[in-house]
Design an enzyme around this catalytic site. Structure first.
Site, mmCIF file in Angstrom:
data_model
loop_
_atom_site.group_PDB
_atom_site.id
_atom_site.type_symbol
_atom_site.label_atom_id
_atom_site.label_comp_id
_atom_site.label_asym_id
_atom_site.label_seq_id
_atom_site.Cartn_x
_atom_site.Cartn_y
_atom_site.Cartn_z
ATOM 1 N N ASP A 7 0.790 -1.250 0.000
ATOM 2 C CA ASP A 7 0.000 0.000 0.000
ATOM 3 C C ASP A 7 0.821 1.299 0.000
ATOM 4 O O ASP A 7 0.531 2.229 0.775
ATOM 5 C CB ASP A 7 -0.968 0.006 1.203
ATOM 6 C CG ASP A 7 -1.990 -1.127 1.167
ATOM 7 O OD1 ASP A 7 -1.936 -1.936 0.227
ATOM 8 O OD2 ASP A 7 -2.826 -1.201 2.082
ATOM 9 N N ASP A 49 -4.522 -0.702 -1.906
ATOM 10 C CA ASP A 49 -5.804 -0.582 -1.212
ATOM 11 C C ASP A 49 -6.753 0.088 -2.215
ATOM 12 O O ASP A 49 -6.422 1.138 -2.779
ATOM 13 C CB ASP A 49 -5.580 0.306 0.023
ATOM 14 C CG ASP A 49 -6.486 -0.019 1.191
ATOM 15 O OD1 ASP A 49 -6.777 -1.203 1.435
ATOM 16 O OD2 ASP A 49 -6.906 0.935 1.888
ATOM 17 N N HIS A 106 -10.698 0.868 -2.650
ATOM 18 C CA HIS A 106 -12.064 0.836 -2.122
ATOM 19 C C HIS A 106 -13.057 1.510 -3.066
ATOM 20 O O HIS A 106 -12.770 2.585 -3.617
ATOM 21 C CB HIS A 106 -12.125 1.570 -0.781
ATOM 22 C CG HIS A 106 -11.251 0.989 0.286
ATOM 23 N ND1 HIS A 106 -11.245 -0.345 0.608
ATOM 24 C CD2 HIS A 106 -10.356 1.576 1.135
ATOM 25 C CE1 HIS A 106 -10.389 -0.549 1.601
ATOM 26 N NE2 HIS A 106 -9.830 0.589 1.932
ATOM 27 N N HIS A 137 -17.286 2.930 0.924
ATOM 28 C CA HIS A 137 -16.858 1.646 1.499
ATOM 29 C C HIS A 137 -17.246 1.571 2.980
ATOM 30 O O HIS A 137 -17.219 2.588 3.691
ATOM 31 C CB HIS A 137 -15.338 1.494 1.359
ATOM 32 C CG HIS A 137 -14.841 0.129 1.692
ATOM 33 N ND1 HIS A 137 -14.204 -0.168 2.877
ATOM 34 C CD2 HIS A 137 -14.911 -1.035 1.007
ATOM 35 C CE1 HIS A 137 -13.894 -1.454 2.887
ATOM 36 N NE2 HIS A 137 -14.309 -2.001 1.764
ATOM 37 N N HIS A 181 -10.640 6.948 2.013
ATOM 38 C CA HIS A 181 -9.270 6.866 1.479
ATOM 39 C C HIS A 181 -9.206 5.838 0.366
ATOM 40 O O HIS A 181 -10.047 4.936 0.292
ATOM 41 C CB HIS A 181 -8.285 6.482 2.585
ATOM 42 C CG HIS A 181 -8.499 5.084 3.103
ATOM 43 N ND1 HIS A 181 -9.470 4.777 4.021
ATOM 44 C CD2 HIS A 181 -7.897 3.911 2.786
ATOM 45 C CE1 HIS A 181 -9.456 3.479 4.260
ATOM 46 N NE2 HIS A 181 -8.516 2.922 3.516
ATOM 47 N N LYS A 202 -6.970 -4.886 -3.259
ATOM 48 C CA LYS A 202 -7.705 -5.481 -2.140
ATOM 49 C C LYS A 202 -8.630 -4.444 -1.519
ATOM 50 O O LYS A 202 -8.414 -3.243 -1.689
ATOM 51 C CB LYS A 202 -6.725 -6.022 -1.087
ATOM 52 C CG LYS A 202 -5.823 -4.941 -0.511
ATOM 53 C CD LYS A 202 -4.814 -5.513 0.442
ATOM 54 C CE LYS A 202 -3.949 -4.456 1.059
ATOM 55 N NZ LYS A 202 -4.672 -3.486 1.897
ATOM 56 N N CYS A 205 -1.948 -3.031 7.616
ATOM 57 C CA CYS A 205 -1.869 -3.898 6.436
ATOM 58 C C CYS A 205 -0.575 -4.708 6.364
ATOM 59 O O CYS A 205 -0.592 -5.861 5.931
ATOM 60 C CB CYS A 205 -2.120 -3.092 5.171
ATOM 61 S SG CYS A 205 -3.847 -2.550 5.092
HETATM 62 C C1 VGL Z 1 -4.587 0.496 5.754
HETATM 63 C C2 VGL Z 1 -6.180 1.323 7.161
HETATM 64 C C3 VGL Z 1 -7.124 1.253 6.161
HETATM 65 C C4 VGL Z 1 -3.154 0.103 5.577
HETATM 66 C C5 VGL Z 1 -5.523 0.408 4.749
HETATM 67 O O1 VGL Z 1 -2.669 0.069 4.427
HETATM 68 O O2 VGL Z 1 -2.486 -0.190 6.600
HETATM 69 N N1 VGL Z 1 -4.921 0.947 6.960
HETATM 70 N N2 VGL Z 1 -6.778 0.786 4.952
HETATM 71 ZN ZN ZN Z 2 -8.235 0.886 3.399
#
Ligand code: VGL
Ligand code: ZN
Length: 198
Positions: free
Chosen positions: A9, A47, A49, A53, A82, A107, A152
């Protein structure tokens, strides 16, 4: 080469000025790019979404980011909106060497369920397909870097260890959200799951 670098990410929204900024998130880009040169394979996760979401606090009346709610699959931390599909915030950091990636895995693309881990959605059951990809390429040694260490990265590394991969997390090439002790807790949980923290 049975060694894969899995970059979690490294997206604009997790870097300074992003919607869910992780302190120092952009400091690790150059080091990650350099590490890619040593790897037998490079996987990037993204990430990804849909708008509205279910992990977004904005979708839950009276709730704020970082509060925890009960979802059908278990507790879920709520986040600011986000990494919405197709937005600039969901894009990779502009300096990340995305050309080096063999695979880009998205994802969190189902509205009703989040996916911190690169291997399973947050029900800890629904697979993303990454395990099969790695196994069919004979990639058994996995190194994790990226954002965020305590969400993550940690969830991905722990799933990988439970699946029987040899797993290292390179702390210098990760940055954490560290809300309410979440970093120390994630580090303990990773060690208990058999992850090597470097
Ligand atoms: C993440 C919170 C929400 C991450 C992703 O990449 O750690 N954290 N979505
Ligand atoms: Zn996320």
């Amino acid at each position: 080469m049975n060694h894969a670098l899995i970059v979690i990410d490294m997206q604009n929204d997790f870097c300074p000025r992003g919607a869910l900024a992780v302190a120092g998130g952009d400091e690790i880009v150059a080091g990650i790019n350099a590490r890619m040169e040593q790897a037998g394979a490079v996987v990037l996760t993204q990430d990804w979404h849909p708008p509205r979401h279910s992990s977004f606090a904005s979708q839950h009346a009276g709730r704020a980011p970082l509060q925890v709610i009960d979802m059908p699959y278990g507790p879920q931390v709520l986040w600011p909106d986000h990494c919405v599909q197709g937005t600039q915030g969901a894009g990779f950091h502009p300096d990340l060497a995305t050309d080096r990636a063999d695979l880009i895995l998205r994802k969190g693309f189902r509205r009703e369920i989040d996916s911190y881990s690169a291997f399973f959605e947050n029900d800890q059951t629904t697979p993303t397909g990454l395990e099969g990809y790695l196994r069919s390429r004979g990639l058994t040694e996995l190194e994790f870097v990226g954002l965020a260490t305590d969400f993550c990265v940690a969830w991905s590394a722990m799933d990988a260890a439970r699946l029987g991969f040899n797993v290292r997390v390179l702390g210098d090439l990760c940055r954490a959200i560290d809300h309410d002790g979440s970093l120390a807790q994630a580090q303990d949980a990773m060690r208990a799951a058999g992850v090597t923290l470097v």
